[in-house]
Scaffold this active site. Structure first.
Site, PDB file in Angstrom:
ATOM      1  N   ASP A  20      -8.417  -5.239  -5.963  1.00  0.00           N
ATOM      2  CA  ASP A  20      -8.171  -4.042  -5.144  1.00  0.00           C
ATOM      3  C   ASP A  20      -8.996  -2.889  -5.714  1.00  0.00           C
ATOM      4  O   ASP A  20      -8.896  -2.556  -6.889  1.00  0.00           O
ATOM      5  CB  ASP A  20      -6.671  -3.719  -5.183  1.00  0.00           C
ATOM      6  CG  ASP A  20      -6.242  -2.704  -4.125  1.00  0.00           C
ATOM      7  OD1 ASP A  20      -7.004  -1.759  -3.854  1.00  0.00           O
ATOM      8  OD2 ASP A  20      -5.128  -2.859  -3.591  1.00  0.00           O
ATOM      9  N   HIS A  73      -7.751  -4.920  -1.431  1.00  0.00           N
ATOM     10  CA  HIS A  73      -6.531  -4.271  -0.956  1.00  0.00           C
ATOM     11  C   HIS A  73      -5.884  -5.046   0.188  1.00  0.00           C
ATOM     12  O   HIS A  73      -4.671  -5.014   0.371  1.00  0.00           O
ATOM     13  CB  HIS A  73      -6.839  -2.843  -0.509  1.00  0.00           C
ATOM     14  CG  HIS A  73      -5.602  -2.078  -0.176  1.00  0.00           C
ATOM     15  ND1 HIS A  73      -4.674  -1.731  -1.142  1.00  0.00           N
ATOM     16  CD2 HIS A  73      -5.097  -1.618   0.988  1.00  0.00           C
ATOM     17  CE1 HIS A  73      -3.680  -1.091  -0.578  1.00  0.00           C
ATOM     18  NE2 HIS A  73      -3.897  -1.004   0.716  1.00  0.00           N
ATOM     19  N   SER A  75       0.827  -1.205   0.000  1.00  0.00           N
ATOM     20  CA  SER A  75       0.000   0.000   0.000  1.00  0.00           C
ATOM     21  C   SER A  75       0.866   1.261   0.000  1.00  0.00           C
ATOM     22  O   SER A  75       1.678   1.449  -0.912  1.00  0.00           O
ATOM     23  CB  SER A  75      -0.946  -0.075   1.201  1.00  0.00           C
ATOM     24  OG  SER A  75      -1.975   0.878   1.115  1.00  0.00           O
TER      25      SER A  75
END
Lengths: 336, 336
Positions: A283, A312, A128
């Site tokens: 995601d 995600h 991320s």
């Protein structure tokens, strides 16, 4: 694990502001070898600390502390490094300045070179915002970084991703108790709203269709998942810290600096590192299409899509299949 | 167009509550033929009125008022039919009871049969919550509905869709000015937050990647899009109306009634209507996978995915290619 602290002192930020008395908190797993060429940087992700990366480090894994020296720096603003919630002496929380990805990476570079004496990194990896930091390392220090493995993250925050972040920001700051950052007690209603909006984005539609929120966490309902698992996660965070990191995230762009002057394609082309870029198929805010576009411009990058309905959170370590997928890719990349 | 009003009187809701003095507002395009077999029902969508369906009705289109009598009922709670913002005499806005899809469809059925004297409908179609109403018509009155064409909507609100709605609800109600529904002036901060969260969901990631927010609307930035286009749309709505319709949406399920007693598969199998179900490929809260699952259980349904990056807004009429796609499908279906 208790972090170590690098006292970086007064630091000129990209904005031109000086952030005084900067402390960069970091954890180290393993030791540097004599050649100092086994260093790996694995930065923290949004609302996470060095501890949240520990699942991916251990004997027998790719990130094996018996082979590598794995350095886990904490993002400025995350509540462990210098942050609104632990500001420099004399600074009020709401006066904490905007910090960019470049500011973070420069600081990490000083730690790695000046404190640890490393001149080449075997790998930079992360999830991320950690993935975004890996891309930044690759573009800003191309001669120093041998490999990058960003998972569930991009080299530049997309416009849609920016908008998702505007949404969670608006939900938090809609609570008058936030008071423009001048809160005495936490803005609980706003933090709950932040969590509830965020929940819809973190996993995929299929993850909820398959009721994995109930199966994985053993909770009896979606409402229980929100109130007993997801809201407490963000209620444990400081509101201004969340907003500081969010600002860093929104501005993330490997070309937003004097090296590349906004030329994103040039910045991607400058990444010499061998790379495996791992978006998750489902995601919702770092979709695989953005990674595909970025990988096509990188000289030595492979796109390896995580085939998961965890969205995600495929990069969060909770799903064993996804964790193995990432570990396998890291092993492959480190062997190159 | 000024709507007409069906004064339905005191109405027993599915919850057991009586909603007094119910008014159902509706528009009519075209006239019923002598056989009364050219009626089409095209209900309004979330935060929309009969006027928001007008783009899809006209001479030369599938929904041609020279051939069909197109009835556009307004959802309870939408501010035109009985709603928190225009409650029955003597009722306070915040006392407006929860209304279900079944309540809406029963009321529309009374309008269509008792007022207009129609016994068979040529078609029920709609976008989003309008699509959900089309599914409900098909399941609740299978012998009366010859065709349904739901676009960008589902027969049951998915758990992820429910969660998306929890998010926008939390953003709106985080504003203390909402005051549990007892506001005197509109909760402007909450409505803005609602809009900002919603914006991330309404189109696809690719729509923003292609900068269609700027190209289509001629606005100079994402922020301009939010403040000059999207926020004003929701600031023009009543907060309690938005929450009333949201509650109806969250509970939408063609089997949530005594006809089917929660047996969703049985309810899908009971839809005798010829159907073309049109999700958009990139819809983030009514994703095509849910439609695929539903169509597989319907006896006479075709899945026709709108190949668009307009996400949920593919059904909103602003993109000519999507509007033509839907019109073509309606022509095909009406010819069957």
């Amino acid at each position: 694990m208790h972090p170590q602290y690098y006292e970086a002192g007064d630091t000129l930020l990209q904005s031109g502001t000086v952030l005084p008395g900067v402390r960069l908190a970091y954890a180290v797993h393993g030791t540097l070898n004599a050649a100092r060429d086994n260093g790996i940087v694995y930065p923290s992700h949004y609302a996470g600390t060095h501890d949240d990366n520990a699942w991916n480090i251990g004997p027998g894994r790719a990130l094996d502390p018996e082979k590598y020296c794995i350095i886990v720096p904490n993002l400025l603003g995350n509540g462990v490094s210098t942050s609104p919630s632990c500001p420099p002496p004399g600074m009020a929380s709401m006066d904490f300045p905007a910090v960019t990805m470049l500011d973070n990476i420069r600081l990490q570079h000083r730690l790695v070179t000046e404190v640890l004496g490393i001149t080449r990194l075997a790998l930079v990896t992360g999830h991320s915002m950690g993935a975004q930091q890996a891309f930044h390392w690759g573009a800003l220090y191309p001669d120093m970084v041998e490999r990058i493995a960003p998972f569930c993250g991009s080299a530049r925050t997309s416009r849609h991703n920016f908008l998702f972040l505007e949404g969670i920001k608006a939900a938090l700051t809609a609570d008058a108790a936030w008071a423009g950052g001048h809160y005495a007690a936490p803005p609980v209603t706003g933090l709950r709203a932040f969590a509830r909006v965020y929940a819809g984005w973190a996993w995929s539609q299929a993850w909820f269709r398959e009721r994995l929120d109930m199966q994985v966490l053993g909770l009896p309902s979606l409402e229980a998942f929100l109130t007993h698992a997801w809201e407490p996660h963000f209620l444990s965070k400081d509101a201004n810290d969340l907003l500081a990191m969010l600002s860093t995230w929104q501005g993330a762009d490997i070309s937003a600096n004097t090296h590349y002057d906004g030329d994103f394609h040039q910045a991607l082309a400058a990444i010499k590192a061998k790379a495996i870029v791992m978006p998750c198929r489902t995601d919702l805010y770092f979709p695989p299409e953005d990674s595909e576009i970025e990988v096509a411009r990188m000289p030595d990058a492979e796109l390896r899509i995580i085939p998961s309905i965890w969205g995600h959170m495929a990069g969060g370590g909770l799903n064993p299949a996804d964790a193995t997928f990432i570990d396998t890719a890291l092993i492959d990349l480190l062997a190159r």
